[in-house]
Design a protein around this motif. Sequence first.
Motif, mmCIF file in Angstrom:
data_model
loop_
_atom_site.group_PDB
_atom_site.id
_atom_site.type_symbol
_atom_site.label_atom_id
_atom_site.label_comp_id
_atom_site.label_asym_id
_atom_site.label_seq_id
_atom_site.Cartn_x
_atom_site.Cartn_y
_atom_site.Cartn_z
ATOM 1 N N ILE A 1 -0.507 -1.318 6.208
ATOM 2 C CA ILE A 1 0.952 -1.438 6.105
ATOM 3 C C ILE A 1 1.477 -2.314 7.244
ATOM 4 C CG2 ILE A 1 3.131 -0.163 6.230
ATOM 5 C CD1 ILE A 1 1.598 0.265 3.593
ATOM 6 N N GLU A 2 0.990 -2.095 8.440
ATOM 7 C CA GLU A 2 1.409 -2.903 9.591
ATOM 8 C C GLU A 2 1.064 -4.377 9.380
ATOM 9 O OE1 GLU A 2 -0.142 -3.367 14.109
ATOM 10 O OE2 GLU A 2 0.350 -1.316 13.475
ATOM 11 N N ASP A 3 -0.144 -4.646 8.901
ATOM 12 C CA ASP A 3 -0.558 -6.032 8.647
ATOM 13 C C ASP A 3 0.322 -6.686 7.588
ATOM 14 O OD1 ASP A 3 -2.562 -5.782 10.517
ATOM 15 O OD2 ASP A 3 -4.193 -5.616 9.048
ATOM 16 N N GLU A 4 0.614 -5.964 6.520
ATOM 17 C CA GLU A 4 1.455 -6.541 5.467
ATOM 18 C C GLU A 4 2.855 -6.830 5.977
ATOM 19 O OE1 GLU A 4 1.445 -4.921 1.581
ATOM 20 O OE2 GLU A 4 -0.738 -4.773 1.539
ATOM 21 N N LYS A 5 3.398 -5.938 6.781
ATOM 22 C CA LYS A 5 4.741 -6.172 7.323
ATOM 23 C C LYS A 5 4.755 -7.370 8.271
ATOM 24 C CE LYS A 5 6.586 -1.572 6.664
ATOM 25 N NZ LYS A 5 7.038 -0.329 7.246
ATOM 26 N N ASN A 6 3.658 -7.577 9.008
ATOM 27 C CA ASN A 6 3.587 -8.700 9.944
ATOM 28 C C ASN A 6 3.315 -10.032 9.260
ATOM 29 O OD1 ASN A 6 4.081 -7.152 12.238
ATOM 30 N ND2 ASN A 6 1.920 -6.693 12.551
ATOM 31 N N TYR A 7 2.467 -10.017 8.241
ATOM 32 C CA TYR A 7 2.023 -11.277 7.640
ATOM 33 C C TYR A 7 2.675 -11.589 6.298
ATOM 34 C CZ TYR A 7 -1.419 -10.734 11.298
ATOM 35 O OH TYR A 7 -2.018 -10.551 12.505
ATOM 36 N N GLU A 8 3.131 -10.583 5.602
ATOM 37 C CA GLU A 8 3.767 -10.797 4.297
ATOM 38 C C GLU A 8 4.983 -9.884 4.168
ATOM 39 O OE1 GLU A 8 1.098 -11.018 0.875
ATOM 40 O OE2 GLU A 8 -0.560 -10.868 2.285
ATOM 41 N N PRO A 9 5.991 -10.104 5.008
ATOM 42 C CA PRO A 9 7.160 -9.216 4.953
ATOM 43 C C PRO A 9 7.837 -9.274 3.579
ATOM 44 C CG PRO A 9 7.557 -11.087 6.411
ATOM 45 C CD PRO A 9 6.136 -11.174 5.965
ATOM 46 N N ASN A 10 8.368 -8.158 3.161
ATOM 47 C CA ASN A 10 9.106 -8.019 1.903
ATOM 48 C C ASN A 10 8.252 -8.218 0.653
ATOM 49 O OD1 ASN A 10 11.518 -7.635 3.411
ATOM 50 N ND2 ASN A 10 11.658 -9.850 3.648
ATOM 51 N N SER A 11 6.934 -8.130 0.778
ATOM 52 C CA SER A 11 6.088 -8.301 -0.403
ATOM 53 C C SER A 11 5.602 -6.957 -0.960
ATOM 54 C CB SER A 11 4.880 -9.180 -0.078
ATOM 55 O OG SER A 11 4.012 -8.510 0.815
ATOM 56 N N SER A 12 5.882 -5.873 -0.264
ATOM 57 C CA SER A 12 5.391 -4.561 -0.675
ATOM 58 C C SER A 12 6.542 -3.667 -1.113
ATOM 59 C CB SER A 12 4.644 -3.892 0.474
ATOM 60 O OG SER A 12 3.568 -4.690 0.879
ATOM 61 N N PHE A 13 6.262 -2.774 -2.059
ATOM 62 C CA PHE A 13 7.280 -1.845 -2.542
ATOM 63 C C PHE A 13 6.594 -0.646 -3.197
ATOM 64 C CE2 PHE A 13 6.196 -4.589 -6.023
ATOM 65 C CZ PHE A 13 6.266 -3.800 -7.171
ATOM 66 N N GLY A 14 7.373 0.385 -3.482
ATOM 67 C CA GLY A 14 6.872 1.533 -4.235
ATOM 68 C C GLY A 14 5.969 2.461 -3.451
ATOM 69 N N TYR A 15 6.147 2.550 -2.145
ATOM 70 C CA TYR A 15 5.299 3.425 -1.328
ATOM 71 C C TYR A 15 5.406 4.862 -1.823
ATOM 72 C CZ TYR A 15 5.357 -0.498 1.908
ATOM 73 O OH TYR A 15 5.233 -1.745 2.466
ATOM 74 N N THR A 16 4.255 5.474 -2.059
ATOM 75 C CA THR A 16 4.262 6.846 -2.544
ATOM 76 C C THR A 16 2.882 7.476 -2.382
ATOM 77 O OG1 THR A 16 5.026 8.262 -4.357
ATOM 78 C CG2 THR A 16 3.679 6.350 -4.962
ATOM 79 N N TYR A 17 2.804 8.743 -2.674
ATOM 80 C CA TYR A 17 1.519 9.450 -2.633
ATOM 81 C C TYR A 17 1.556 10.592 -3.626
ATOM 82 C CZ TYR A 17 3.873 13.055 0.083
ATOM 83 O OH TYR A 17 4.728 14.033 0.481
ATOM 84 N N ILE A 18 0.365 11.066 -3.970
ATOM 85 C CA ILE A 18 0.230 12.226 -4.845
ATOM 86 C C ILE A 18 -0.999 13.002 -4.394
ATOM 87 C CG2 ILE A 18 -1.149 11.002 -6.591
ATOM 88 C CD1 ILE A 18 0.387 12.648 -8.739
ATOM 89 N N MET A 19 -0.900 14.312 -4.425
ATOM 90 C CA MET A 19 -2.033 15.155 -4.066
ATOM 91 C C MET A 19 -2.997 15.219 -5.245
ATOM 92 S SD MET A 19 -1.230 15.803 -0.986
ATOM 93 C CE MET A 19 -2.524 16.948 -0.521
ATOM 94 N N HIS A 20 -4.279 15.291 -4.952
ATOM 95 C CA HIS A 20 -5.287 15.369 -6.002
ATOM 96 C C HIS A 20 -5.073 16.599 -6.878
ATOM 97 C CE1 HIS A 20 -9.397 16.211 -7.591
ATOM 98 N NE2 HIS A 20 -9.243 14.959 -7.955
ATOM 99 N N GLU A 21 -4.630 17.680 -6.278
ATOM 100 C CA GLU A 21 -4.348 18.909 -7.018
ATOM 101 C C GLU A 21 -3.305 18.663 -8.122
ATOM 102 O OE1 GLU A 21 -2.132 22.278 -5.054
ATOM 103 O OE2 GLU A 21 -4.155 23.117 -5.122
ATOM 104 N N GLU A 22 -2.309 17.819 -7.843
ATOM 105 C CA GLU A 22 -1.305 17.484 -8.860
ATOM 106 C C GLU A 22 -1.933 16.719 -10.016
ATOM 107 O OE1 GLU A 22 2.758 16.105 -7.292
ATOM 108 O OE2 GLU A 22 1.381 15.699 -5.623
ATOM 109 N N ILE A 23 -2.824 15.782 -9.693
ATOM 110 C CA ILE A 23 -3.474 14.960 -10.715
ATOM 111 C C ILE A 23 -4.310 15.846 -11.640
ATOM 112 C CG2 ILE A 23 -5.190 13.149 -11.109
ATOM 113 C CD1 ILE A 23 -4.176 11.867 -8.475
ATOM 114 N N GLN A 24 -4.975 16.838 -11.068
ATOM 115 C CA GLN A 24 -5.823 17.720 -11.865
ATOM 116 C C GLN A 24 -5.019 18.522 -12.893
ATOM 117 O OE1 GLN A 24 -7.815 19.575 -8.414
ATOM 118 N NE2 GLN A 24 -9.722 18.904 -9.385
#
Length: 150
Positions: free
Chosen positions: A81-104
């Motif tokens: 994330i730090e590298d993307e913000k430094n080298y490709e600012p504004n190119s990332s979106f949709g940050y999220t996570y899900i627990m494996h238990e939810e997927i199951q």
Amino acid sequence: MAKTIQGWVEISSFHNKEDVDSDYGWIGLIDISSVIQFTDEITSLLFGNPNDFLNPNPQIIPIAKNRGLPKNPCWQLRKEIEDEKNYEPNSSFGYTYIMHEEIQCIDFEKHLNMNIEESDWLILFKMIDVFKERKINPIDTIRLSIWYTQ
């Protein structure tokens, strides 16, 4: 412009919530982009369709869209994330996570018009299952943290 999924399957080897919640409670296990080459309906169900991300009425309602990054991501995730913000600012979106238990708990056949056998996600889920078979932990300590790049 093509949009790709980035992220990590993260694990915690700790057995108590306090350690799992600590700043360094997680480590990266699998670079998701090394397994998931194309986004598909499973991607859309889990995290949202990257090509239709701003649509307030998507065809497939995502389970874990825009939750933000976990409060204590693994160092590999923090570095990317730090590298993307430094080298490709504004190119990332949709940050999220899900627990494996939810997927199951997801009935993929009920929600999708595709066979999970056709998806790269099945490979990733099987890799996680192999890991889980060899590591017993009483609390859910596997999560997928992702974002999209364009």
